[in-house]
Motif scaffolding. Sequence first.
Motif, mmCIF file in Angstrom:
data_model
loop_
_atom_site.group_PDB
_atom_site.id
_atom_site.type_symbol
_atom_site.label_atom_id
_atom_site.label_comp_id
_atom_site.label_asym_id
_atom_site.label_seq_id
_atom_site.Cartn_x
_atom_site.Cartn_y
_atom_site.Cartn_z
ATOM 1 N N ASP A 104 16.703 4.954 -9.233
ATOM 2 C CA ASP A 104 15.339 4.492 -9.454
ATOM 3 C C ASP A 104 14.710 5.227 -10.634
ATOM 4 O OD1 ASP A 104 13.013 2.882 -7.919
ATOM 5 O OD2 ASP A 104 12.172 4.748 -8.685
ATOM 6 N N PHE A 105 14.975 6.516 -10.741
ATOM 7 C CA PHE A 105 14.453 7.293 -11.868
ATOM 8 C C PHE A 105 14.976 6.732 -13.189
ATOM 9 C CE2 PHE A 105 12.623 11.496 -10.370
ATOM 10 C CZ PHE A 105 11.550 11.446 -11.245
ATOM 11 N N ALA A 106 16.257 6.351 -13.204
ATOM 12 C CA ALA A 106 16.857 5.836 -14.431
ATOM 13 C C ALA A 106 16.243 4.490 -14.821
ATOM 14 C CB ALA A 106 18.370 5.696 -14.250
ATOM 15 N N ALA A 107 15.940 3.658 -13.806
ATOM 16 C CA ALA A 107 15.390 2.327 -14.081
ATOM 17 C C ALA A 107 13.893 2.353 -14.315
ATOM 18 C CB ALA A 107 15.725 1.388 -12.925
ATOM 19 N N ASN A 108 13.179 3.276 -13.633
ATOM 20 C CA ASN A 108 11.720 3.337 -13.724
ATOM 21 C C ASN A 108 11.277 4.785 -13.921
ATOM 22 O OD1 ASN A 108 11.123 0.416 -12.799
ATOM 23 N ND2 ASN A 108 12.387 1.234 -11.134
ATOM 24 N N PRO A 109 11.433 5.325 -15.116
ATOM 25 C CA PRO A 109 11.032 6.718 -15.329
ATOM 26 C C PRO A 109 9.529 6.883 -15.166
ATOM 27 C CG PRO A 109 11.725 5.688 -17.400
ATOM 28 C CD PRO A 109 11.958 4.695 -16.329
ATOM 29 N N MET A 110 9.126 7.604 -14.119
ATOM 30 C CA MET A 110 7.721 7.872 -13.832
ATOM 31 C C MET A 110 7.640 9.077 -12.918
ATOM 32 S SD MET A 110 6.776 4.851 -11.075
ATOM 33 C CE MET A 110 5.090 5.429 -10.974
ATOM 34 N N PRO A 111 6.501 9.723 -12.824
ATOM 35 C CA PRO A 111 6.394 10.911 -11.959
ATOM 36 C C PRO A 111 6.628 10.581 -10.492
ATOM 37 C CG PRO A 111 4.556 10.808 -13.506
ATOM 38 C CD PRO A 111 5.269 9.491 -13.605
ATOM 39 N N PHE A 112 7.217 11.551 -9.786
ATOM 40 C CA PHE A 112 7.412 11.459 -8.344
ATOM 41 C C PHE A 112 6.737 12.656 -7.686
ATOM 42 C CE2 PHE A 112 10.282 8.040 -8.863
ATOM 43 C CZ PHE A 112 10.567 7.518 -7.607
ATOM 44 N N ILE A 113 6.262 12.459 -6.476
ATOM 45 C CA ILE A 113 5.681 13.535 -5.690
ATOM 46 C C ILE A 113 6.623 13.835 -4.531
ATOM 47 C CG2 ILE A 113 4.273 11.899 -4.353
ATOM 48 C CD1 ILE A 113 2.178 14.173 -4.093
ATOM 49 N N LEU A 114 6.921 15.107 -4.315
ATOM 50 C CA LEU A 114 7.802 15.544 -3.229
ATOM 51 C C LEU A 114 6.944 16.164 -2.137
ATOM 52 C CD1 LEU A 114 10.692 17.236 -5.274
ATOM 53 C CD2 LEU A 114 10.365 14.819 -4.726
ATOM 54 N N LYS A 115 7.095 15.670 -0.898
ATOM 55 C CA LYS A 115 6.238 16.099 0.214
ATOM 56 C C LYS A 115 7.085 16.485 1.417
ATOM 57 C CE LYS A 115 4.076 12.108 -0.047
ATOM 58 N NZ LYS A 115 3.114 11.015 0.189
ATOM 59 N N PRO A 116 7.039 17.721 1.882
ATOM 60 C CA PRO A 116 7.713 18.084 3.138
ATOM 61 C C PRO A 116 7.171 17.234 4.278
ATOM 62 C CG PRO A 116 7.049 20.048 1.933
ATOM 63 C CD PRO A 116 6.410 18.889 1.238
ATOM 64 N N PRO A 117 8.035 16.751 5.179
ATOM 65 C CA PRO A 117 7.607 15.776 6.187
ATOM 66 C C PRO A 117 6.645 16.301 7.227
ATOM 67 C CG PRO A 117 9.869 16.480 6.599
ATOM 68 C CD PRO A 117 9.478 17.036 5.272
ATOM 69 N N PHE A 142 0.820 -1.214 0.000
ATOM 70 C CA PHE A 142 0.000 0.000 0.000
ATOM 71 C C PHE A 142 0.853 1.262 0.000
ATOM 72 C CE2 PHE A 142 0.899 -1.039 4.399
ATOM 73 C CZ PHE A 142 1.246 0.179 4.945
ATOM 74 N N TRP A 143 2.142 1.127 0.288
ATOM 75 C CA TRP A 143 3.029 2.287 0.445
ATOM 76 C C TRP A 143 3.922 2.427 -0.776
ATOM 77 C CZ3 TRP A 143 2.978 6.230 3.733
ATOM 78 C CH2 TRP A 143 4.116 7.012 3.891
ATOM 79 N N PRO A 144 3.763 3.491 -1.573
ATOM 80 C CA PRO A 144 4.622 3.657 -2.749
ATOM 81 C C PRO A 144 6.097 3.776 -2.354
ATOM 82 C CG PRO A 144 2.731 5.134 -2.843
ATOM 83 C CD PRO A 144 2.747 4.553 -1.465
ATOM 84 N N VAL A 145 6.962 3.311 -3.234
ATOM 85 C CA VAL A 145 8.404 3.406 -2.992
ATOM 86 C C VAL A 145 8.773 4.868 -2.755
ATOM 87 C CG1 VAL A 145 10.687 3.120 -4.032
ATOM 88 C CG2 VAL A 145 8.930 1.342 -4.332
ATOM 89 N N GLY A 146 9.557 5.114 -1.694
ATOM 90 C CA GLY A 146 9.903 6.482 -1.349
ATOM 91 C C GLY A 146 11.365 6.634 -0.977
ATOM 92 N N PHE A 147 11.842 7.864 -1.066
ATOM 93 C CA PHE A 147 13.235 8.182 -0.755
ATOM 94 C C PHE A 147 13.266 9.460 0.071
ATOM 95 C CE2 PHE A 147 12.975 5.977 -4.772
ATOM 96 C CZ PHE A 147 13.912 4.963 -4.640
ATOM 97 N N LEU A 199 10.136 14.039 1.370
ATOM 98 C CA LEU A 199 10.012 12.631 1.008
ATOM 99 C C LEU A 199 9.605 12.591 -0.459
ATOM 100 C CD1 LEU A 199 9.586 9.546 1.412
ATOM 101 C CD2 LEU A 199 7.269 10.106 2.191
ATOM 102 N N ALA A 200 10.362 11.856 -1.281
ATOM 103 C CA ALA A 200 10.032 11.685 -2.690
ATOM 104 C C ALA A 200 9.430 10.292 -2.873
ATOM 105 C CB ALA A 200 11.273 11.849 -3.559
ATOM 106 N N GLN A 201 8.196 10.240 -3.361
ATOM 107 C CA GLN A 201 7.515 8.969 -3.571
ATOM 108 C C GLN A 201 6.999 8.863 -4.995
ATOM 109 O OE1 GLN A 201 4.662 8.975 -0.148
ATOM 110 N NE2 GLN A 201 5.275 6.836 0.041
ATOM 111 N N ARG A 202 6.981 7.625 -5.510
ATOM 112 C CA ARG A 202 6.370 7.407 -6.809
ATOM 113 C C ARG A 202 4.912 7.850 -6.766
ATOM 114 N NH1 ARG A 202 8.481 1.238 -8.071
ATOM 115 N NH2 ARG A 202 10.712 1.729 -8.284
ATOM 116 N N TYR A 203 4.529 8.593 -7.790
ATOM 117 C CA TYR A 203 3.160 9.117 -7.846
ATOM 118 C C TYR A 203 2.236 8.045 -8.418
ATOM 119 C CZ TYR A 203 -0.463 12.677 -8.355
ATOM 120 O OH TYR A 203 -1.607 13.420 -8.233
#
Length: 304
Positions: A201-214, A184-189, A244-248
């Motif tokens: 991860d961006f290089a291997a799986n190019p897809m949008p990411f969402i950046l969220k202040p903690p 249920f939890w998208p991959v995050g960094f 936190l950067a997570q796959r959107y």
Amino acid sequence: ADLESDPSSEPILPDGEGSDSAPVESDPIQWAFEQNSSSAQSDDESTESEPTDHSSNETSEMSAPKRKGPPPLPPRPSKGAVGTLKRKSAPEGDAKFFKIVGSYKRGVLKFVIEELLRRGFRPTREDSLVSVFWSRSFYNQLPTLQPYQKVNFFPAMAEIARKDYLNRNIKRARSRFGDELFDFWPVGFNLPMEMAALRADFAANPMPFILKPPLAARGEGIKLVTSMEQIDEMPDYIKTKIPLAQRYIPNPMLFHGHKMTFRLYVAITSWDPLRVFVFPNGLVRICSAKYSTETDSFKNSLVH
């Protein structure tokens, strides 16, 4: 209105001339506000501290900042020192007292005090009389709590309440128990510490990411990106917001074509055994514009 019409429900403070628990002649809510202001603590873990510059010339990646987490718990008393805690029994009589510890917004505090008063509690400054402490952080006082006293705040709640700490802990749980329980939890960094891993991860799986202040809420400070180049162009944001950067999620559940979120409210009264009470009413928030995966819509807060 009920408090004013029912004389038996009017709070009465313990007597004692010149004592911290002196009686209140007029408004108990105003009195509780004043005593809260005079005893406000500075170790509020839920308040975001001023960011600092964490740039470094020694590496091409941004260096990890020192995160301000909850203060360490006081050392557990040694076996020989347990007797010095002076364990006390509950005060005699049927009176129930509460004390506000720390700093709260006035509106929130007013609701809490009114509810405690409605349930028969009375405000006091005398710790030995308190049966309920209401606090946002209670680390230093934990070793002195008596068996009859309760506090509304669990220690180290930031470990699941902060987005970056929650991501870190779910990663640890995934490595121990497997991915299936946590899909249920998208991959995050956590940035900037895991910038290199995000780049890979961006290089291997190019897809949008969402950046969220903690520590932000209500969509404040959130950014949607589709490339590492976009992230590289916002070094100040990364340093100060430590997001936190997570796959959107590309295919969220929609309400008639509109993105939505649910808010459920729970009260946790025990961790071991786990005891959770779920409030029967929740909240649904619906975007006013229809959902789109077009990159041109990523800056439109009415869509995302």
